[in-house]
Motif scaffolding. Structure first.
Motif, PDB file in Angstrom:
ATOM      1  N   VAL A   1      -0.510  10.800  37.786  1.00  0.00           N
ATOM      2  CA  VAL A   1       0.841  10.988  38.311  1.00  0.00           C
ATOM      3  C   VAL A   1       1.290  12.407  37.982  1.00  0.00           C
ATOM      4  CG1 VAL A   1       3.221  10.167  38.275  1.00  0.00           C
ATOM      5  CG2 VAL A   1       1.329   8.548  37.908  1.00  0.00           C
TER       6      VAL A   1
ATOM      7  N   PHE B   1       4.272  14.977  38.019  1.00  0.00           N
ATOM      8  CA  PHE B   1       5.729  14.981  38.152  1.00  0.00           C
ATOM      9  C   PHE B   1       6.273  16.402  38.072  1.00  0.00           C
ATOM     10  CE2 PHE B   1       5.625  15.536  33.650  1.00  0.00           C
ATOM     11  CZ  PHE B   1       4.700  14.632  33.153  1.00  0.00           C
TER      12      PHE B   1
ATOM     13  N   VAL C   1      10.238   9.796  34.574  1.00  0.00           N
ATOM     14  CA  VAL C   1       9.183   9.185  35.387  1.00  0.00           C
ATOM     15  C   VAL C   1       8.443   8.124  34.582  1.00  0.00           C
ATOM     16  CG1 VAL C   1       6.980   9.621  36.538  1.00  0.00           C
ATOM     17  CG2 VAL C   1       8.906  11.174  36.897  1.00  0.00           C
TER      18      VAL C   1
ATOM     19  N   LEU D   1       6.548   4.914  42.280  1.00  0.00           N
ATOM     20  CA  LEU D   1       6.282   6.303  41.904  1.00  0.00           C
ATOM     21  C   LEU D   1       6.083   7.185  43.136  1.00  0.00           C
ATOM     22  CD1 LEU D   1       3.939   5.730  38.842  1.00  0.00           C
ATOM     23  CD2 LEU D   1       6.168   6.858  38.794  1.00  0.00           C
TER      24      LEU D   1
ATOM     25  N   VAL E   1       8.512  12.826  41.463  1.00  0.00           N
ATOM     26  CA  VAL E   1       7.045  12.795  41.452  1.00  0.00           C
ATOM     27  C   VAL E   1       6.513  13.631  42.610  1.00  0.00           C
ATOM     28  CG1 VAL E   1       5.007  11.329  41.683  1.00  0.00           C
ATOM     29  CG2 VAL E   1       6.965  10.549  40.327  1.00  0.00           C
TER      30      VAL E   1
ATOM     31  N   VAL F   1       0.817  11.165  43.584  1.00  0.00           N
ATOM     32  CA  VAL F   1       0.042  10.197  42.806  1.00  0.00           C
ATOM     33  C   VAL F   1      -1.338  10.112  43.455  1.00  0.00           C
ATOM     34  CG1 VAL F   1      -0.126   7.830  41.968  1.00  0.00           C
ATOM     35  CG2 VAL F   1       2.132   8.878  42.291  1.00  0.00           C
TER      36      VAL F   1
END
Length: 366
Positions: free
Chosen positions: A30, A32, A40, A73, A79, A82
């Motif tokens: 992930v 961010f 997050v 997410l 974000v 991903v």
């Protein structure tokens, strides 16, 4: 009821194992925005995600994400993206099919230190990570250059088959993989890829002068040489040196030399199924056969190549000829038969030439 309990327990265990395996595999990275990591992470955990690793210098983290957390997410404005945390595997060494075929993996080479194998070929890449720690020496030749370089890769490939270092998690494994065998290199082939029989005789004598007990030659030619024949007979009968040579690669029953001299062991090629290779000579002088088709081995650093062949939209397994030019070609296919005479209308086309009674070099010239 007694009979159903084990079934229920087994079903529950299977389900638990399945769920655990899925959650372990569903791992993502992930990424961010700067400064948004805590927010997050909190949102991820609220949706059932579990942090696996912090990548603080990258403003990212690895995490196990169920479907709900993954969706949340990807829709989160904090974000950037991903992505799947894809797996990487160690690049370990590989054992060529020929090693177990000749049972080299069942024999120790711990006592090989009192033997020297002399390789007469195109040189030896001393910088190669699978060859550099061997006990190796060599003889320079004014016509072909330094023994510890290899301009057309053949000699380095042969050396790797014999003695590529094992247990280093790199490259391949040789027949004698522990660095105990002594090697001596005599370079008779330069960039042009050929040598005179006189050069071969001189090379064999150089091997003898440097303590060789075995001479290895993956080379040959159609015509006999009396001087060559006598030299190898002397090495065998009077100096106790065993000379070994390839039977030939023209796929017929003609003799190839030096393999077909009585004092030289002639070795034919077989594939991974122990079937005689279509290109291997089959003569009354062949005494042994060994792995010789698509053998994986070392090549000089920077010269590792792959070959692809596509005909009519179909991919066909192929391997390049050692010493051939590096290029790509596209064109109509023309069947040139055995290639023993000029092929009409071949200009600008890809030529299909079958194995036959003359060498590859002669076919190209024809």
């Amino acid at each position: 009821m007694i009979k159903t309990i084990p079934i229920l327990i087994a079903s529950t265990l299977a389900m638990a194992i399945s769920v655990h395996a899925n959650s372990a595999d569903d791992r993502y990275i992930v990424k961010f925005k700067e400064g948004k990591g805590p927010a997050v992470k909190a949102m991820m955990e609220k949706n059932g995600g579990r942090s696996a690793m912090a990548l603080e210098k990258r403003n990212a983290m690895a995490a196990h994400l169920p479907a709900g957390a993954l969706t949340a997410l990807r829709n989160n404005p904090n974000v950037e993206y991903v992505e799947e945390d894809v797996k990487r595997y160690p690049m370990a060494e590989e054992t060529p099919f020929g090693i177990p075929m000749v049972q080299a993996n069942q024999v120790s080479d711990v006592l090989a230190g009192n033997q020297t194998v002399c390789i007469i070929d195109s040189g030896y890449d001393l910088s190669h990570e699978d060859l550099s720690s061997n006990s190796v020496s060599g003889s320079n030749d004014s016509g072909t250059g330094f023994w510890y370089t290899d301009e057309n890769s053949h000699g380095t490939h042969v050396a790797g088959t014999i003695a590529a270092i094992g247990g280093n998690n790199k490259g391949v494994v040789g027949v004698m993989p522990n660095g105990n065998i002594k090697l001596h290199i005599v370079k008779v082939f330069g960039v042009d890829g050929w040598a005179y029989s006189s050069s071969l005789v001189a090379a064999a004598d150089e091997c003898a002068s440097n303590g060789a007990s075995v001479i290895n030659m993956s080379l040959g030619g159609t015509f006999k040489s009396r001087t060559e024949d006598r030299a190898f007979a002397d090495l065998y009968n009077n100096q106790n040196i065993l000379s070994i040579a390839a039977a030939g690669n023209d796929g017929n029953t003609r003799h190839s030399y030096p393999a077909s001299y009585d004092s030289v062991v002639s070795v034919a090629a077989v594939d991974s199924n122990k079937v005689v290779a279509s290109f291997s000579q089959q003569t009354d002088q062949v005494e042994l056969s060994g792995p010789g088709v698509d053998v994986l081995s070392s090549v000089p650093v920077g010269m590792g190549l792959s070959t692809t062949l596509n005909v009519g939209g179909n991919s066909i397994e192929a391997s390049g000829m050692e010493g051939s030019p590096l290029d790509s070609a596209t064109g109509a296919l023309v069947d040139c038969g055995l290639g023993e005479s000029a092929c009409a209308n071949a200009a600008g086309k890809v030529c299909l030439i079958s194995r036959g009674n003359i060498s590859f070099a002669d076919k190209v010239l024809a």
